[in-house]
Design an enzyme around this catalytic site. Structure first.
Site, short mmCIF file in Angstrom:
data_model
loop_
_atom_site.label_atom_id
_atom_site.label_comp_id
_atom_site.label_asym_id
_atom_site.label_seq_id
_atom_site.Cartn_x
_atom_site.Cartn_y
_atom_site.Cartn_z
N ASN A 125 0.84 -1.19 0.00
CA ASN A 125 0.00 0.00 0.00
C ASN A 125 0.88 1.26 0.00
O ASN A 125 1.96 1.28 0.59
CB ASN A 125 -1.00 0.01 1.16
CG ASN A 125 -0.40 -0.21 2.52
OD1 ASN A 125 0.60 -0.89 2.68
ND2 ASN A 125 -1.02 0.37 3.54
N GLU A 166 0.35 5.34 0.60
CA GLU A 166 -0.59 6.36 1.08
C GLU A 166 -0.19 7.76 0.63
O GLU A 166 0.92 7.98 0.14
CB GLU A 166 -0.67 6.29 2.62
CG GLU A 166 -1.21 4.93 3.06
CD GLU A 166 -1.46 4.82 4.55
OE1 GLU A 166 -0.95 5.66 5.33
OE2 GLU A 166 -2.17 3.88 4.93
N CYS A 226 -4.20 0.66 -2.47
CA CYS A 226 -4.01 -0.59 -1.74
C CYS A 226 -2.96 -1.47 -2.41
O CYS A 226 -2.72 -1.39 -3.62
CB CYS A 226 -5.31 -1.38 -1.70
SG CYS A 226 -6.65 -0.59 -0.80
N CYS A 276 -10.27 -4.88 0.12
CA CYS A 276 -11.39 -3.94 0.18
C CYS A 276 -12.26 -4.10 -1.07
O CYS A 276 -11.88 -4.75 -2.04
CB CYS A 276 -10.88 -2.50 0.30
SG CYS A 276 -10.31 -1.79 -1.25
N GLU A 287 -3.10 -4.60 -3.18
CA GLU A 287 -3.64 -5.47 -4.23
C GLU A 287 -3.72 -4.74 -5.56
O GLU A 287 -3.42 -5.29 -6.62
CB GLU A 287 -5.05 -5.96 -3.86
CG GLU A 287 -5.12 -6.75 -2.59
CD GLU A 287 -5.41 -5.89 -1.35
OE1 GLU A 287 -4.84 -4.79 -1.24
OE2 GLU A 287 -6.18 -6.34 -0.50
N CYS A 314 -10.70 -3.03 -4.46
CA CYS A 314 -9.73 -4.02 -4.97
C CYS A 314 -10.45 -5.25 -5.52
O CYS A 314 -10.08 -5.78 -6.56
CB CYS A 314 -8.74 -4.42 -3.88
SG CYS A 314 -7.60 -3.08 -3.50
#
Ligand code: THU
Length: 126
Positions: A41, A43, A52, A85, A54, A88
């Site tokens: 991830n 940010e 994310c 999530c 993924e 994703c």
């Protein structure tokens, strides 16, 4: 293969850039041609650009010409399992509705699911 992918996801998690949530995630995506693409991830101080692990993995793969995937392994950094999530799940479904999703704490503790269980009646290209 699950153990190998979980190990790769744990390695990728080392590169997580998560100064805001402090929640580090790693992912490893296996192509049908047996290549592994990893992601962590990343940010942002303005939050919404946060991406994310993924999605980093699948975007790396697709941007290098890969479109066929069989398994993704995901490791979070809490005490519980971290499942992908919704955003994703949707992007994974675009390319791999039959994907196997492995969520792991470590190479010995994992659970696997079909993406179709995690995203029932998914909306895809078909
Ligand atoms: N995160 C992931 O990398 N994958 C998921 O499926 C869930 C959430 C990241 C995004 C953010 O950097 C942090 O975890 C906390 O939400």
């Amino acid at each position: 293969m699950f153990r190998r992918l979980i190990g790769k996801a744990m390695e990728a998690r080392e590169f997580a850039y998560a100064p805001y949530s402090r929640f580090r995630v790693g992912a490893a995506l296996l192509t049908k041609s047996q290549k592994i693409y990893t992601g962590c991830n990343v940010e942002s101080a303005s939050f919404s650009p946060t991406t994310c692990a993924e999605r980093v993995a699948i975007l790396k793969a697709v941007s290098e010409g890969e479109k066929d995937f069989s398994i993704i392994a995901v490791v979070g950094s809490g005490t519980d399992y971290a499942a992908p999530c919704g955003v994703c799940r949707q992007l994974l479904y675009e390319f791999a509705p039959a994907l196997t999703v492995v969520i792991a704490k470590n190479p010995d503790e994992y659970q696997s699911f079909a993406l179709s269980e995690l995203l029932p009646m998914g909306f895809g290209p078909e």
